[in-house]
Design a protein around this motif. Sequence first.
Motif, short mmCIF file in Angstrom:
data_model
loop_
_atom_site.label_atom_id
_atom_site.label_comp_id
_atom_site.label_asym_id
_atom_site.label_seq_id
_atom_site.Cartn_x
_atom_site.Cartn_y
_atom_site.Cartn_z
N ARG A 200 -0.49 -16.85 -15.64
CA ARG A 200 0.09 -15.93 -14.66
C ARG A 200 -0.79 -14.70 -14.50
N VAL A 201 -0.77 -14.12 -13.30
CA VAL A 201 -1.55 -12.92 -13.01
C VAL A 201 -0.58 -11.74 -12.91
N LEU A 202 -0.81 -10.72 -13.74
CA LEU A 202 -0.01 -9.50 -13.73
C LEU A 202 -0.84 -8.42 -13.04
N ALA A 203 -0.49 -8.12 -11.79
CA ALA A 203 -1.28 -7.21 -10.97
C ALA A 203 -0.72 -5.80 -11.08
N ASP A 204 -1.48 -4.93 -11.73
CA ASP A 204 -1.13 -3.51 -11.86
C ASP A 204 -1.62 -2.82 -10.58
N GLU A 205 -0.68 -2.54 -9.66
CA GLU A 205 -1.05 -2.01 -8.34
C GLU A 205 -0.47 -0.60 -8.13
N CYS A 206 -0.52 0.19 -9.20
CA CYS A 206 0.07 1.54 -9.13
C CYS A 206 -0.67 2.46 -8.16
N TYR A 207 -1.92 2.14 -7.84
CA TYR A 207 -2.72 3.00 -6.95
C TYR A 207 -2.86 2.40 -5.55
N THR A 208 -2.04 1.42 -5.23
CA THR A 208 -2.25 0.67 -3.99
C THR A 208 -2.06 1.51 -2.73
N ASP A 209 -1.33 2.62 -2.81
CA ASP A 209 -1.10 3.46 -1.63
C ASP A 209 -2.05 4.64 -1.54
N ILE A 210 -3.06 4.70 -2.41
CA ILE A 210 -4.03 5.78 -2.38
C ILE A 210 -5.39 5.17 -2.05
N TYR A 211 -5.85 5.41 -0.82
CA TYR A 211 -7.10 4.79 -0.36
C TYR A 211 -7.68 5.62 0.77
N ARG A 212 -8.96 5.36 1.07
CA ARG A 212 -9.66 6.12 2.11
C ARG A 212 -9.48 5.53 3.50
N ASP A 213 -9.77 4.25 3.62
CA ASP A 213 -9.81 3.62 4.94
C ASP A 213 -8.79 2.48 5.02
N ALA A 214 -9.22 1.26 4.72
CA ALA A 214 -8.32 0.12 4.80
C ALA A 214 -7.44 0.04 3.56
N PRO A 215 -6.15 -0.30 3.73
CA PRO A 215 -5.29 -0.47 2.56
C PRO A 215 -5.76 -1.63 1.70
N PRO A 216 -5.81 -1.45 0.38
CA PRO A 216 -6.24 -2.55 -0.49
C PRO A 216 -5.31 -3.74 -0.37
N PRO A 217 -5.86 -4.96 -0.30
CA PRO A 217 -4.97 -6.13 -0.31
C PRO A 217 -4.25 -6.25 -1.64
N GLY A 218 -3.01 -6.73 -1.57
CA GLY A 218 -2.22 -6.89 -2.78
C GLY A 218 -1.99 -8.35 -3.12
N LEU A 234 2.66 -11.57 -10.20
CA LEU A 234 3.59 -10.45 -10.32
C LEU A 234 2.86 -9.16 -9.95
N SER A 235 3.54 -8.32 -9.17
CA SER A 235 2.99 -7.03 -8.77
C SER A 235 3.82 -5.92 -9.38
N PHE A 236 3.14 -4.94 -9.99
CA PHE A 236 3.79 -3.78 -10.60
C PHE A 236 3.37 -2.55 -9.81
N GLN A 237 4.36 -1.81 -9.28
CA GLN A 237 4.07 -0.63 -8.48
C GLN A 237 4.98 0.52 -8.92
N SER A 238 4.57 1.74 -8.55
CA SER A 238 5.18 2.92 -9.14
C SER A 238 5.31 4.05 -8.13
N LEU A 239 6.30 4.92 -8.36
CA LEU A 239 6.44 6.15 -7.59
C LEU A 239 5.63 7.30 -8.20
N SER A 240 5.03 7.10 -9.34
CA SER A 240 4.27 8.18 -9.99
C SER A 240 3.14 8.67 -9.11
N LYS A 241 2.34 7.73 -8.60
CA LYS A 241 1.19 8.09 -7.77
C LYS A 241 1.58 8.14 -6.30
N ARG A 242 2.35 7.18 -5.84
CA ARG A 242 2.74 7.09 -4.44
C ARG A 242 3.48 8.34 -3.97
N SER A 243 4.35 8.88 -4.82
CA SER A 243 5.23 9.97 -4.42
C SER A 243 5.05 11.22 -5.27
#
Length: 391
Positions: A200-218, A234-243
């Motif tokens: 299984r792939v555990l994708a830590d995507e806590c920074y997915t909403d912080i980018y310069r140009d194109a949104p990173p693929p998830g 599985l994707s793991f995301q957070s309000l720590s960085k996003r908000s």
Amino acid sequence: MAFPERFANLPDYAFPRLRALLDGYPPGAEPIAMSIGEPRHPFPDFVGPAFEEALAGLARYPSNEGTPDLLAAIGGAVRRRHGVALAPERLLALNGTREGLFNAALALCPEPAGARPAVLMPNPFYQVYAAGALAAGAEPVFLPATAATGHLPDLDALAPELLDRAALFYLCSPANPQGAVASCDYWARLLALAERHDFRVLADECYTDIYRDAPPPGILEIAAATGADPERALSFQSLSKRSNLPGLRSGFVAGGAECIRRMRQLRNYGGAPLPPPVQAVSARLWDDDAHVAENRALYAGKYTIAQDILGDIAGVAIPSAGFFLWLPVADDEAAALRLWREAGLRVLPGRYLSRAVAGQDPGRGHIRVALVAPHEEVRDGLTRLRAVLYD
């Protein structure tokens, strides 16, 4: 009295190590903290009133998996950001993603049946990955993520025997600390390996909403587009960085219904569900994208500041996502100490985020610099940094 040995080889955590390195010396100037990824942008104005409205919820036990409102808000955010519709049973609200990244190993890593399972992770990496692997009785396997590999593990270099033993593969994209982004093709190849070798792939995507140009693929969108088994990703995301709310300790994991069921069951016995007011505020935050765009614009200004001050230095690459700089130095501990003593800058030596394997430590020779302060403080800090290390 005996103690367990499974965590005996874990080094001291990064920030106690940094305090031990620096705190015996006075700062050389007014201190600027650039070592920890703690966002310092303002959080949305509605957070305080929303907490007040929800305070009565403290008189009730919290929902284990997340309230229907919170799961609906998370599902909406996933649909808008990644174009994937997920039923509530494929979501679990988390008391910070560190909880989920650790407990996923406990809930999803099979017991040894012959060879000890392997849990693969990039090197350098977020340290909870190794702790989760050890807690599950697996072997942490550190895969070099260097400039030569695009700061992501080289999938073509992985031996079939290792992949056959793999149970889990942690990957952070955008990467902490380098800011590297896994492409659509990279995710697709990793998911294909997961299917072929049964992990299984555990994708830590806590920074997915912080980018310069194109949104990173998830991973969720790539899994859907390629028809991958939902239980593989599985994707793991957070309000720590996003908000900008690291103290809220609120995030989520999305994955296959069976993976989520097993994680929910583990939490039933030993977890810490989010308090009801936190769940109510989190739902409001996941429903709102305007503050996320404003936050991203603030980081865009910092990328520009970093480019202006450091962009002409050999070996320095300003990342396309995340909010860290991963800067080359001769000796990372010596550089961190020098920056503190001469310029009052607090940065993190790269070796505190990595492990030495076969005599090679990909974190050594780098420092991590967090672009989390207000613009003028970032400008001041990077100007001091350049003067001390590169001029």
